[in-house]
Design a protein around this motif. Structure first.
Motif, PDB file in Angstrom:
ATOM      1  N   LYS A 249      18.149  19.649  16.547  1.00 54.55           N
ATOM      2  CA  LYS A 249      19.385  19.242  15.874  1.00 54.55           C
ATOM      3  C   LYS A 249      19.102  18.442  14.608  1.00 54.55           C
ATOM      4  N   GLU A 250      18.004  17.669  14.613  1.00 49.65           N
ATOM      5  CA  GLU A 250      17.711  16.787  13.484  1.00 49.65           C
ATOM      6  C   GLU A 250      16.239  16.409  13.512  1.00 49.65           C
ATOM      7  N   ILE A 251      15.641  16.249  12.331  1.00 50.76           N
ATOM      8  CA  ILE A 251      14.249  15.793  12.212  1.00 50.76           C
ATOM      9  C   ILE A 251      14.183  14.733  11.118  1.00 50.76           C
ATOM     10  N   ILE A 252      13.498  13.652  11.409  1.00 48.67           N
ATOM     11  CA  ILE A 252      13.187  12.625  10.419  1.00 48.67           C
ATOM     12  C   ILE A 252      11.678  12.391  10.502  1.00 48.67           C
ATOM     13  N   ARG A 253      10.989  12.510   9.345  1.00 54.13           N
ATOM     14  CA  ARG A 253       9.536  12.308   9.315  1.00 54.13           C
ATOM     15  C   ARG A 253       9.191  11.151   8.390  1.00 54.13           C
ATOM     16  N   THR A 254       8.140  10.408   8.742  1.00 58.10           N
ATOM     17  CA  THR A 254       7.740   9.261   7.935  1.00 58.10           C
ATOM     18  C   THR A 254       6.960   9.648   6.692  1.00 58.10           C
ATOM     19  N   GLY A 255       6.258  10.731   6.729  1.00 61.93           N
ATOM     20  CA  GLY A 255       5.268  11.010   5.692  1.00 61.93           C
ATOM     21  C   GLY A 255       3.933  10.471   6.175  1.00 61.93           C
ATOM     22  N   THR A 256       2.892  10.861   5.503  1.00 61.20           N
ATOM     23  CA  THR A 256       1.534  10.523   5.920  1.00 61.20           C
ATOM     24  C   THR A 256       1.166   9.093   5.555  1.00 61.20           C
ATOM     25  N   ILE A 257       0.524   8.407   6.479  1.00 64.80           N
ATOM     26  CA  ILE A 257      -0.189   7.173   6.167  1.00 64.80           C
ATOM     27  C   ILE A 257      -1.651   7.465   6.479  1.00 64.80           C
ATOM     28  N   ALA A 258      -2.545   6.841   5.746  1.00 63.96           N
ATOM     29  CA  ALA A 258      -3.962   7.147   5.935  1.00 63.96           C
ATOM     30  C   ALA A 258      -4.814   5.929   5.621  1.00 63.96           C
ATOM     31  N   MET A 259      -5.993   5.908   6.238  1.00 63.92           N
ATOM     32  CA  MET A 259      -6.941   4.817   6.034  1.00 63.92           C
ATOM     33  C   MET A 259      -8.350   5.416   6.098  1.00 63.92           C
TER      34      MET A 259
ATOM     35  N   SER B  15      -8.965  11.382   0.403  1.00 58.63           N
ATOM     36  CA  SER B  15      -9.292  12.684   0.982  1.00 58.63           C
ATOM     37  C   SER B  15     -10.718  13.104   0.620  1.00 58.63           C
ATOM     38  N   GLU B  16     -11.369  12.361  -0.268  1.00 60.37           N
ATOM     39  CA  GLU B  16     -12.773  12.635  -0.600  1.00 60.37           C
ATOM     40  C   GLU B  16     -13.720  11.959   0.388  1.00 60.37           C
ATOM     41  N   LYS B  17     -13.167  11.142   1.266  1.00 58.75           N
ATOM     42  CA  LYS B  17     -13.955  10.403   2.256  1.00 58.75           C
ATOM     43  C   LYS B  17     -13.528  10.842   3.649  1.00 58.75           C
ATOM     44  N   GLU B  18     -14.207  10.315   4.658  1.00 55.28           N
ATOM     45  CA  GLU B  18     -13.713  10.498   6.015  1.00 55.28           C
ATOM     46  C   GLU B  18     -12.582   9.518   6.218  1.00 55.28           C
ATOM     47  N   TYR B  19     -11.475   9.994   6.775  1.00 61.94           N
ATOM     48  CA  TYR B  19     -10.326   9.120   6.944  1.00 61.94           C
ATOM     49  C   TYR B  19      -9.503   9.520   8.153  1.00 61.94           C
ATOM     50  N   VAL B  20      -8.654   8.581   8.559  1.00 63.24           N
ATOM     51  CA  VAL B  20      -7.736   8.791   9.666  1.00 63.24           C
ATOM     52  C   VAL B  20      -6.343   8.865   9.055  1.00 63.24           C
ATOM     53  N   GLU B  21      -5.568   9.852   9.468  1.00 67.95           N
ATOM     54  CA  GLU B  21      -4.195   9.947   8.975  1.00 67.95           C
ATOM     55  C   GLU B  21      -3.239  10.105  10.134  1.00 67.95           C
ATOM     56  N   ARG B  22      -2.042   9.605   9.949  1.00 68.75           N
ATOM     57  CA  ARG B  22      -0.992   9.729  10.954  1.00 68.75           C
ATOM     58  C   ARG B  22       0.346   9.893  10.268  1.00 68.75           C
ATOM     59  N   GLU B  23       1.230  10.520  10.998  1.00 70.25           N
ATOM     60  CA  GLU B  23       2.609  10.686  10.579  1.00 70.25           C
ATOM     61  C   GLU B  23       3.439  10.523  11.846  1.00 70.25           C
ATOM     62  N   MET B  24       4.661  10.085  11.698  1.00 67.28           N
ATOM     63  CA  MET B  24       5.537   9.996  12.850  1.00 67.28           C
ATOM     64  C   MET B  24       6.789  10.813  12.578  1.00 67.28           C
ATOM     65  N   ALA B  25       7.305  11.425  13.622  1.00 69.19           N
ATOM     66  CA  ALA B  25       8.557  12.165  13.508  1.00 69.19           C
ATOM     67  C   ALA B  25       9.481  11.766  14.647  1.00 69.19           C
ATOM     68  N   LEU B  26      10.741  11.630  14.309  1.00 67.96           N
ATOM     69  CA  LEU B  26      11.791  11.502  15.309  1.00 67.96           C
ATOM     70  C   LEU B  26      12.531  12.827  15.300  1.00 67.96           C
ATOM     71  N   ILE B  27      12.620  13.462  16.447  1.00 75.73           N
ATOM     72  CA  ILE B  27      13.219  14.791  16.552  1.00 75.73           C
ATOM     73  C   ILE B  27      14.320  14.754  17.605  1.00 75.73           C
TER      74      ILE B  27
ATOM     75  N   CYS C 139       0.864  -1.178   0.000  1.00 77.29           N
ATOM     76  CA  CYS C 139       0.000   0.000   0.000  1.00 77.29           C
ATOM     77  C   CYS C 139       0.900   1.227   0.000  1.00 77.29           C
ATOM     78  N   LEU C 140       0.729   2.046  -1.004  1.00 83.52           N
ATOM     79  CA  LEU C 140       1.477   3.288  -1.125  1.00 83.52           C
ATOM     80  C   LEU C 140       0.514   4.421  -0.786  1.00 83.52           C
ATOM     81  N   THR C 141       0.872   5.245   0.158  1.00 83.96           N
ATOM     82  CA  THR C 141       0.073   6.419   0.496  1.00 83.96           C
ATOM     83  C   THR C 141       0.883   7.631   0.097  1.00 83.96           C
TER      84      THR C 141
END
Length: 162
Positions: free
Chosen positions: A145-155, A78-90, A46-48
């Protein structure tokens, strides 16, 4: 132009992701965020992705995605109701004077410390892109000092009738 979150089910084969991203770059569309991983079936991923565009641009993107051989299903969720999440390591400065403040901020945003050194904390924060940005904005004056983000995942949300 608004952000659209597009979910693409595709065959988990070498080169498929490259063809999808090539489709975007070849037409001058930007991918704001991209996250891909296996589904329950290891042969399918699954590619989001998140891309900006008006309805016509997003319609063109989805039509072109459907034409790719290894693409199984394309949904603009995004045309429907959905849940989205992203994670960041900071990784944020956490010297003696700021440690308590960093811990308070992370607690407020329901994050957690995942690594500690003498001068910094690595923290994990999960939520919507706007929540991640809010944490970053608050921690920036302390010293990121540094940020790494996953990008959005959604369902898409489950149909309440079923």
């Amino acid at each position: 132009m608004k952000n659209h979150t597009i979910s693409v089910l595709l065959q988990n084969k070498p080169g498929v992701l490259s063809r999808v991203t090539g489709l975007f770059s070849g037409r001058g569309y930007n991918i704001e965020s991209l996250c891909v991983a296996e589904t329950l079936d290891p042969g399918i991923s699954c590619l989001t992705l998140v891309s900006k565009g008006d309805e016509q641009i997003i319609e063109q993107i989805t039509k072109h995605l459907h034409k790719l051989i290894d693409v199984i299903k394309v949904t603009d969720i995004s045309e429907k109701e959905y849940v989205e999440r992203e994670m960041a390591l900071i990784r944020v400065k956490a010297e003696a004077a700021t440690r308590a403040e960093v811990l308070r901020v992370i607690d407020i945003f329901r994050g957690k410390v995942v690594d500690v050194s003498a001068r910094s904390y690595a923290v994990e924060v999960t939520g919507t892109a706007s929540k991640i940005q809010a944490v970053i904005d608050i921690l920036r004056p302390i010293g990121i000092k540094e940020i790494i983000r996953t990008g959005t995942i959604a369902m898409a949300r489950a149909d309440k009738k079923k």
